[in-house]
Enzyme design. Structure first.
Site, short mmCIF file in Angstrom:
data_model
loop_
_atom_site.label_atom_id
_atom_site.label_comp_id
_atom_site.label_asym_id
_atom_site.label_seq_id
_atom_site.Cartn_x
_atom_site.Cartn_y
_atom_site.Cartn_z
N HIS A 147 69.91 -17.67 57.80
CA HIS A 147 70.66 -19.15 57.36
C HIS A 147 69.81 -19.24 56.03
CE1 HIS A 147 69.46 -24.45 58.41
NE2 HIS A 147 69.47 -24.16 57.08
N GLU A 148 68.65 -18.60 55.10
CA GLU A 148 68.61 -18.83 54.42
C GLU A 148 69.54 -18.56 53.41
OE1 GLU A 148 66.38 -21.28 54.28
OE2 GLU A 148 66.09 -21.29 55.85
N HIS A 186 72.77 -20.00 52.47
CA HIS A 186 72.87 -21.45 52.19
C HIS A 186 72.99 -20.74 50.23
CE1 HIS A 186 71.15 -24.90 53.33
NE2 HIS A 186 70.47 -24.62 54.34
N GLU A 218 73.50 -27.73 55.54
CA GLU A 218 72.90 -27.40 56.33
C GLU A 218 73.79 -27.76 57.90
OE1 GLU A 218 69.65 -26.86 56.60
OE2 GLU A 218 69.05 -27.35 54.38
N GLY A 237 59.94 -24.60 57.60
CA GLY A 237 60.57 -23.32 58.46
C GLY A 237 60.72 -22.41 57.65
N ALA A 238 61.48 -22.47 56.59
CA ALA A 238 61.54 -21.73 55.31
C ALA A 238 62.52 -22.46 54.58
CB ALA A 238 62.69 -20.26 55.62
N MET A 239 63.04 -22.26 52.73
CA MET A 239 63.02 -22.95 52.34
C MET A 239 64.45 -21.71 51.20
SD MET A 239 63.78 -25.35 50.87
CE MET A 239 64.94 -25.48 48.99
N GLU A 240 66.01 -22.38 50.65
CA GLU A 240 66.87 -21.61 50.42
C GLU A 240 67.08 -20.75 49.02
OE1 GLU A 240 68.81 -25.48 50.87
OE2 GLU A 240 67.12 -24.45 52.21
N ASN A 241 65.70 -20.88 47.62
CA ASN A 241 65.51 -21.70 46.39
C ASN A 241 65.75 -19.79 46.25
OD1 ASN A 241 63.13 -23.42 46.61
ND2 ASN A 241 61.93 -21.15 47.51
#
Length: 932
Positions: free
Chosen positions: A346-347, A350, A369, A310-314
């Site tokens: 959310h991201e 992180h 998470e 859905g998304a990524m916390e880079n």
């Protein structure tokens, strides 16, 4: 009414007898190997820094090199102990140079790393140094290699979009979590091996690039058509957090914050740009750690056309699906807008929980998470204050995960048995996310909000730029846990909910004189599937009674362990309600007298002043207690009749979630159920209607969508006619009811309606609307249209990331579609495997369809397919075998319990009156069944 009660009682008796005499023939549970330590890297060497240079080939003129990349990396390492063995991860990389040298001030002596041994199963490449790598000395590992830019949305992969000039534009993006950095560069690809990264990206002049940090410089290479983009050093972080994008994207930005998307979508970046800056600032304040002070002074968010997660916390470069980041003010629904804000929160959460402090290994994924899901709601609420997210959290997160966590399919929050890629995938499930967040919320209400906040600040400061284990979090909590809030039980609470699976059912027995309540516990299980029934939890218990009706104080009044407790109330109570605002992670059952008293209260003015969340809790607990056989359906159905007066979103969401299970089990026999739904929702339907009012709150808008959807689906003629009328003006349907209008019109219509929506989909330029349209396709009922939608899934018209959701609507929106879709899937399962990226995805689809089977003939078809084809599915064959067990369980459940519900529905709708003859017939059927 007497006939109704008598009939339901008889049916309930039948269900008890049949349940006691029938033993389910269950398949043994699927289990993982107890240990696979070979998947873990040795801890003899620590990486310090990576210098990475990558050149992707994305142009048609790149010929045979197109969709590959050249890579070169220098890894600075420091052995913990003297060794010759260098073990790191690598996957699908072809090496032209492998060497090393000791880091010295003068000219280094370059030596070869020899005798490479590669394990394709573990992705570990073992290399041997020519001489000892001495402990606490620094060395440089140097590799040159090439790699593939696949289309599977993992590693360094390719994506595309079609612009307004009908040109296909290619781009390169990354997705490294959990174990895919190794596909872009050789690496110590585990979260505990943190290092800094220097990135150089070489790109054609038609592209631009972004990475985690600010671009330091861009200079022409020896080829004037190519530029070298150099980036600042990252903070110390895990490999899975590195990211880079090579594209023709445009950016909306200020001096610190930016949002990237394809140029045509630039206008849709405004909302996420605004809300993203606000949430980041509020999170910084709450945690007393300013994001921009953590070692990365910029934050970008990018919308990627093809994106598996859905998304990524880079760190510093968050990546999203387009529909999870882009908002069009005229088309994006409020629900989608909320979802986008929540995914951003959310991201961003992180950045602290996951990036700054990282779980040491994926066994503890919930440390990342769980907090991200927690702040997905409560971080968004810092900014969007009118969405009542604290209420939504209960029905979205707590109640939704309790189903899985009450079966043998669950796993503990902290799961030491985590090694293989399959294990890693398992840890990214609703246990780590939903249960993790629910557990964190329970701790906050137990120890107190201010103490909780302070503990998080201390935890982050103490373990910054390092990895963490659950004991570190517990230590921070215990240091701030006040004695008057059961701090002496803190470790037992923590351990029982993080190391054990499941959760308890709290039995609250109000004494006959109403002066005391006795608490005891037992693990809650939905079914007899071999799960451990004897687990005991240490549980913070909050409650109120008819005396004080205090639903605001969520502070626990006691902590329950293995021994029962019997506190005295402040007076004589007619009812007690336990788990205030559902802040605890458990279900509650009462005496039948207490349940009836609760029903009387809910039937009164203002629902007896019972809190909205607790009304939702009561509905959810009742439906699941009956499903599991702890109480009879006649009691559940009696209490939830109060829903006829309910007009609030939270209780209705719990009800619809519970009804969904019953609707599935009824299969195509839903006439009486349809009347029942129309009766229960009548007041809400009349009050909300189709037209949005200026005074509507967010939850009113969401409830309208749910009520209209259920009411139309189950035969409300007025609802259906209104939806059809709106559809006639397809391009002006109010955005917040579009999902209902689209679906109803396809369900009740045919080729003409589908073609209208399909053409709208083909020309759509708003990502959220495109998603809404394609997820409506599955509402069709005609066989020809079912086949057309299935063929769309097989084609490239539906992106791989969206295929499973589009296909699922085809069998979830209409019960009568289950068998036709199963036939299509099993007939063309090999084509579907290609389209969805593997047999594992197809096995999941088949399992999900089979979970909706209601007839023995469907089970027989599943068995025939599995017998003939399961060998082709490899390890995913276990999913197919488990599906057989699920169908058996569901058929047995329906035989033992569904009769009570059917009888209730028939009599409530006045379509049958149970006579003495029919009662006798019912008993004869029961006797015949027993004799068999």
């Amino acid at each position: 009414m007497f006939a109704l009660r008598l009939a339901v009682l008889c049916a309930a008796c039948l269900s008890i007898v049949l349940a006691d005499t029938r033993k389910l023939d269950l398949q043994p549970p699927t289990t993982f190997e107890l240990q696979n330590p070979e998947y873990r890297l040795s801890e003899d060497i620590n990486p310090i820094n990576y210098d990475i240079t990558l050149r992707p080939y994305l142009l048609e003129s790149d010929n045979t090199k197109r969709f590959t990349f050249d890579g070169e990396v220098w890894i600075e390492i420091e052995p913990v102990k003297t060794t010759k063995l260098v073990s790191l991860h690598s996957k699908s990389l072809e090496y032209s140079l492998t060497e090393y040298w000791q880091k010295v001030t003068g000219t280094p002596v370059i030596q070869k790393l020899t005798d490479p041994k590669y394990n394709e199963q573990t992705d570990i490449r073992n290399l041997t140094a020519a001489s000892d790598l001495v402990a606490k000395q620094r060395y440089i590992l140097h590799f040159k290699y090439t790699g593939q830019m696949g289309d599977d949305m993992h590693g360094f992969y390719r994506s595309y979009y079609v612009n307004d000039n009908n040109e296909t534009k290619w781009l390169g993006s990354t997705q490294f979590q959990t174990n895919h950095a190794r596909r872009a560069f050789p690496s110590f690809d585990e979260p505990q091996f943190k290092a800094t990264f220097n990135v150089i990206l070489i790109r054609h002049r038609s592209f631009n690039t972004v990475s985690n940090t600010r671009q330091k410089s861009t200079t022409p290479t020896t080829d004037p058509n190519y530029y070298s983009d150099v980036y600042e050093t990252t903070p110390k972080m895990s490999t899975y957090l590195l990211a880079f994008i090579i594209s023709e994207f445009t950016m909306r930005n200020d001096d610190k914050f930016g949002v990237l998307a394809r140029p045509e979508y630039y206008p849709q970046t405004q909302y996420s740009f605004n809300v993203g800056r606000l949430i980041l600032a509020e999170m910084s304040k709450y945690l007393k750690l300013d994001y921009y002070s953590l070692g990365n002074d910029k934050m970008d968010m990018a919308a990627i056309p093809d994106f598996s997660a859905g998304a990524m916390e880079n760190w510093g470069l968050l990546t999203y699906r387009e529909r999870s980041l882009l908002v069009d003010e005229s088309a994006t629904t409020l629900a989608s807008r909320q979802s986008i804000a929540q995914v951003v929160a959310h991201e961003q959460a992180h950045m602290w929980f996951g990036d700054l402090v990282t779980c040491k290994w994926w066994s503890y994924t919930w440390l990342n998470e769980g907090f991200a899901r927690f702040f997905q709601y409560f971080g968004t609420a810092f900014v969007e204050k009118n969405w009542e997210l604290e209420k939504q959290f209960v029905v979205d997160q707590i109640q939704s995960v309790m189903g899985m966590d009450s079966t043998i399919a669950t796993n503990p929050l902290s799961d030491e048995n985590t090694y293989t890629p399959a294990h890693l995938s398992r840890m990214f499930n609703s246990i780590s996310y939903n249960k993790g967040a629910a557990f964190i919320r329970m701790i906050e209400h137990t120890m107190g909000t201010e103490n909780f906040q302070k503990s998080l600040q201390e935890y982050l400061n103490k373990h910054a730029y390092d990895s963490s284990i659950p004991a570190f979090l517990l230590s921070a909590w215990r240091q701030n846990w006040p004695a008057n809030r059961f701090s002496g039980n803190s470790e037992e609470i923590f351990e029982s909910f993080t190391t054990q699976v499941g959760y308890p059912l709290i039995n609250a027995k109000l004494s006959d004189d109403g002066k005391t309540v006795e608490f005891s516990q037992k693990r809650f299980l939905l079914k007899n599937d071999g799960s451990d029934e004897k687990l005991i939890y240490t549980v913070p218990i909050s409650y109120t009674s008819s005396i004080e009706k205090n639903f605001e104080d969520t502070t626990p009044k006691l902590v329950l362990g293995s021994a029962s407790q019997k506190p005295t109330l402040s007076g004589v109570a007619s009812w007690v309600i336990v788990n205030i605002q559902e802040t605890g992670y458990y279900r509650v059952n009462y005496t039948e007298k207490n349940w009836h008293a609760i029903h009387d209260a809910l039937s009164g003015s203002n629902w007896g002043n019972v809190h909205e969340i607790n009304r939702a809790q009561i509905v959810d607990d009742l439906l699941n207690l009956a499903r599991a056989g702890h109480i009879h359906y006649d009691l559940t159905l009696k209490v939830i009749e109060y829903l006829e007066t309910e007009v609030n979103y939270i209780p209705w969401t719990s009800a619809f979630n519970g009804f969904n299970f019953l609707a599935i089990r009824l299969g195509t026999d839903t006439e009486h159920f349809g009347n029942y739904i129309q009766q229960l929702t009548s007041k809400a339907y009349q009050q909300l209607g189709f037209a949005e009012a200026e005074t509507d709150k967010a939850l009113d808008i969401y409830l309208r969508t749910k009520v209209l959807s259920w009411s139309c689906r189950f035969g409300n003629a007025d609802c259906i006619n209104h939806a059809k009328t709106y559809f006639k003006s397809l391009h002006s349907v109010p955005k917040n009811i579009r999902s209902v209008v689209y679906c109803v019109s396809l369900r009740e219509g045919g080729q003409t309606e589908f073609e209208a929506l399909y053409q709208k989909f083909k020309g759509e330029t708003v990502a959220t609307e495109e998603t809404l349209l394609q997820n409506s396709f599955g509402c069709v009922r005609e066989q020809a249209l079912i086949e057309r939608v299935f063929n769309l899934v097989l084609s490239d018209e539906i992106r791989r990331q969206d295929k499973s959701s589009v296909l699922s609507t085809l069998y979830t929106e209409n019960n009568e579609n289950v068998s036709p879709v199963f036939e299509l899937v099993t007939k063309d399962f090999e084509k579907l495997s290609v389209a969805m990226g593997g047999y594992s995805a197809v096995a999941t689809v088949i399992s999900n369809i089979a979970a909706r089977f209601t007839e023995q003939s469907q089970y027989d078809d599943l068995q025939k397919f599995n017998t003939a084809n399961s060998a082709k599915f490899g390890s995913a064959a276990t999913t197919l075998m488990t599906a057989e067990s699920t169908v058996k369980e569901n058929l047995a459940w329906a035989e033992s319990k569904l009769g009570t519900f059917r009888t209730y529905l028939a009599l409530r709708n006045g379509s049958a009156m149970i006579s003495g003859f029919s009662l006798l017939t019912l008993l004869l059927v029961a006797l015949t069944t027993l004799l068999r």
